[in-house]
Write a protein that holds these residues in place. Sequence first.
Motif, PDB file in Angstrom:
ATOM      1  N   ALA A   1      -4.865  10.402   0.033  1.00  0.00           N
ATOM      2  CA  ALA A   1      -5.857   9.471   0.566  1.00  0.00           C
ATOM      3  C   ALA A   1      -6.564  10.095   1.756  1.00  0.00           C
ATOM      4  O   ALA A   1      -5.960  10.824   2.526  1.00  0.00           O
ATOM      5  CB  ALA A   1      -5.181   8.166   0.986  1.00  0.00           C
TER       6      ALA A   1
ATOM      7  N   THR B   1      -6.801   5.514   4.064  1.00  0.00           N
ATOM      8  CA  THR B   1      -5.533   5.242   4.739  1.00  0.00           C
ATOM      9  C   THR B   1      -5.659   4.035   5.660  1.00  0.00           C
ATOM     10  O   THR B   1      -4.797   3.160   5.683  1.00  0.00           O
ATOM     11  CB  THR B   1      -5.102   6.480   5.543  1.00  0.00           C
ATOM     12  OG1 THR B   1      -4.963   7.569   4.642  1.00  0.00           O
ATOM     13  CG2 THR B   1      -3.783   6.243   6.262  1.00  0.00           C
TER      14      THR B   1
ATOM     15  N   GLU C   1       0.966   9.439   7.619  1.00  0.00           N
ATOM     16  CA  GLU C   1       1.106  10.808   7.115  1.00  0.00           C
ATOM     17  C   GLU C   1       1.387  10.791   5.623  1.00  0.00           C
ATOM     18  O   GLU C   1       0.862  11.602   4.871  1.00  0.00           O
ATOM     19  CB  GLU C   1       2.232  11.516   7.869  1.00  0.00           C
ATOM     20  CG  GLU C   1       1.879  11.744   9.329  1.00  0.00           C
ATOM     21  CD  GLU C   1       2.928  12.547  10.059  1.00  0.00           C
ATOM     22  OE1 GLU C   1       4.087  12.558   9.589  1.00  0.00           O
ATOM     23  OE2 GLU C   1       2.591  13.154  11.085  1.00  0.00           O
ATOM     24  N   ALA C   2       2.223   9.835   5.188  1.00  0.00           N
ATOM     25  CA  ALA C   2       2.542   9.741   3.764  1.00  0.00           C
ATOM     26  C   ALA C   2       1.272   9.465   2.970  1.00  0.00           C
ATOM     27  O   ALA C   2       1.041  10.059   1.922  1.00  0.00           O
ATOM     28  CB  ALA C   2       3.574   8.644   3.522  1.00  0.00           C
ATOM     29  N   SER C   3       0.437   8.579   3.491  1.00  0.00           N
ATOM     30  CA  SER C   3      -0.800   8.241   2.794  1.00  0.00           C
ATOM     31  C   SER C   3      -1.707   9.465   2.677  1.00  0.00           C
ATOM     32  O   SER C   3      -2.255   9.749   1.617  1.00  0.00           O
ATOM     33  CB  SER C   3      -1.513   7.115   3.532  1.00  0.00           C
ATOM     34  OG  SER C   3      -2.757   6.863   2.934  1.00  0.00           O
ATOM     35  N   LEU C   4      -1.840  10.213   3.771  1.00  0.00           N
ATOM     36  CA  LEU C   4      -2.662  11.428   3.742  1.00  0.00           C
ATOM     37  C   LEU C   4      -2.069  12.425   2.762  1.00  0.00           C
ATOM     38  O   LEU C   4      -2.774  13.042   1.970  1.00  0.00           O
ATOM     39  CB  LEU C   4      -2.723  12.060   5.137  1.00  0.00           C
ATOM     40  CG  LEU C   4      -3.489  11.305   6.205  1.00  0.00           C
ATOM     41  CD1 LEU C   4      -3.358  12.018   7.539  1.00  0.00           C
ATOM     42  CD2 LEU C   4      -4.955  11.194   5.832  1.00  0.00           C
ATOM     43  N   ASP C   5      -0.751  12.557   2.818  1.00  0.00           N
ATOM     44  CA  ASP C   5      -0.062  13.515   1.961  1.00  0.00           C
ATOM     45  C   ASP C   5      -0.256  13.169   0.487  1.00  0.00           C
ATOM     46  O   ASP C   5      -0.311  14.051  -0.362  1.00  0.00           O
ATOM     47  CB  ASP C   5       1.431  13.516   2.321  1.00  0.00           C
ATOM     48  CG  ASP C   5       2.199  14.532   1.508  1.00  0.00           C
ATOM     49  OD1 ASP C   5       2.006  15.729   1.748  1.00  0.00           O
ATOM     50  OD2 ASP C   5       2.972  14.122   0.614  1.00  0.00           O
ATOM     51  N   LEU C   6      -0.363  11.877   0.187  1.00  0.00           N
ATOM     52  CA  LEU C   6      -0.493  11.455  -1.202  1.00  0.00           C
ATOM     53  C   LEU C   6      -1.937  11.528  -1.702  1.00  0.00           C
ATOM     54  O   LEU C   6      -2.222  11.098  -2.808  1.00  0.00           O
ATOM     55  CB  LEU C   6       0.047  10.031  -1.370  1.00  0.00           C
ATOM     56  CG  LEU C   6       1.566   9.929  -1.243  1.00  0.00           C
ATOM     57  CD1 LEU C   6       2.004   8.495  -1.084  1.00  0.00           C
ATOM     58  CD2 LEU C   6       2.229  10.551  -2.445  1.00  0.00           C
TER      59      LEU C   6
END
Lengths: 360, 305
Positions: free
Chosen positions: B211, B216, B204-209
């Motif tokens: 990516a 991801t 989720e962090a990766s998507l949020d940032l």
Amino acid sequence: MSEAIISIQNVTKRFGSVVAVDDVSFDIRPNEFFALLGPSGCGKTTLLRMISGLEIPSDGTILIDGMDTDGVPPNRRPVNMVFQSYAVFPHMTVLDNVGYGLKVVGTPKPEIEQRAREALEMVQLAELAERMPDQLSGGQRQRVALARALVKRPKVLLLDEPLSALDAKLREQMRLELAKLQESVGITFIIVTHDQDEALSMADRIAVMDGGRVSQIATPEELYESPKTRFVADFIGKVNLLDGEASRGRGNAVTVAVDGIGAFNVEDAEGVEGQVSLAIRPEKLKLSAKKPTGKDVKVQGKVVDLAYYGNASHVFLETTSGISLTANVQNDTRDFDDTLAVGDTTWVSWRATDALLLGG
Amino acid sequence: MESWKTNRAVFWVLSLPGSFWLGFFFLTPLALIWILSFGEKTGIITIDITWTLENYIRALEPVYLEVVWKSIWISVLATVLCLALAYPMAFAISFAPGRWKPLLLMAVMLPFWINLLIRTYALIAVLRTRGYVNFTLEWFWEKADAVLTFIGLEQLELIGARFEPLPILYNNFAVIFGLVYVFMPFMVLPLYANIEKLDKSFLEASLDLGAGHWRTLRSVVVPLTMPGIVSGIILVFIPCLGSFLTPDLLGGTNAQMIGNVIERQFKAANDWPFGSALSFLLMYATFGALAIRSVLSGRQSGMEI
């Protein structure tokens, strides 16, 4: 609606048959430190995740800076999140973690490095840029998560219970730092928390949520001094709740009759009648050995228990008619303690205007 | 757990059966084979241990190196295919609703309940010239042919005058197919265990940032599940390299792997010393692969997941 950086309009989220967020609407203003406060399971985290795009509303609309977010995935939204577990990637250095969000959108390398270092500077982690996350403390990891989100220059920063994993001392320090950080970067912060102290001390405005609905949105002072519902009064701080019967008096005064205490006038009650709750904060109660004179509401009670907190003591009382009251006494002199003991009889009094009428 | 020091007797008694088993049934035969690999065959059943290196030298002859080389590339291919198929499978199981997970895992492990030999013979029935794959293809061919006849194009013989069954048994394809089929669970299970315990907020962090999903997967999920990938590769590659049943039944005369050569030395050729030497060469190669792996993983410090 240009006033709102985030506009939540009739948003509902259902998980199967469970309604996590139930027809919620409110606006969040630019540069505001906004808190979503409530007990666990009240829907506050779900609401935050819907703003981030990690959950999709079952119904309703969320506008971010005027843009309808329907169908916009999390990676295309101008918001970034600090996760409760921080979610700092364990296989990347601190610098790579912070630079990740820039790298994946194709920012040139020198710029990534420069901006990541700036962000680390901002959270005071510049010296640890080359470390791996497992060499960091919880507090440092949180700063990495903060820097990683802020480096994206989001319009809104979302924080999901950011302080819950820190120890008490560090938590207090981070509260001040987060508030300062919000001021210096000048963007909207939305924080989710179940800790009322956290919300009261940091936020400009707080939305208190209960059972998927928003109970009240107000400034910290307003929430504490003028809660609109029994739930808010009870959830924010400590409160004595008395059940009474209200009847209209002259002007906008209302007479409330409480069994065992008597009838007295309360001002500013917006036409409430019938069965009501009366809320009085513990620190508004005064204790005295002699019967107080004047127009204050007074009742005699017995000390049932005492809780010492250092700066203050909670005195648990029971009136002769069996009503439980809690008074908060400031220990403002060192020789205070010998004035009260369990079993003592004392007079409790409060100004009638310090009591608040709550419908329902 | 320091109590074993104070209770030595209990410790020794408890470890005795396992140690005995390991020593008597594993280390002793292994030592015997090792000694045999330095022997010379002097008769039909007599072997002299002369500590000659002749067997090893013979094992390095091109004809055998070729088989070793072929075994390696078949195993590599089978392992890669396993990984390519198992990763999405493990990912899907891990993200499936809770009540589906045990069922899906069971489906992965179900083949274990049936004897390998039976499963392999069943594969023969599927793959042979008059097997189910070719039956299905023939059915499609007939339908296509009927359509072509109907629209008057049968003279052009676009799909051939008559159905040609695909030669998918008794060749390298069949061996790789069989190996992938047999060893798939060994790849799925470690991957699943790893993906399952991966904190989903990393994704989720990766998507949020910013990516996308592929980014991801590449930058977050794959590096964080590397331990599972490595375990899966080891668990599939090593048994593939030493397998002899699958190539024996599914491979043709020229689809031999090193396992078949070794088996023949012990049985048909009755040359135990040479078979032993080949076995040990295979084991040294495996050790070499493991050593490379530990060197590689040692380089990625701080990957304690």
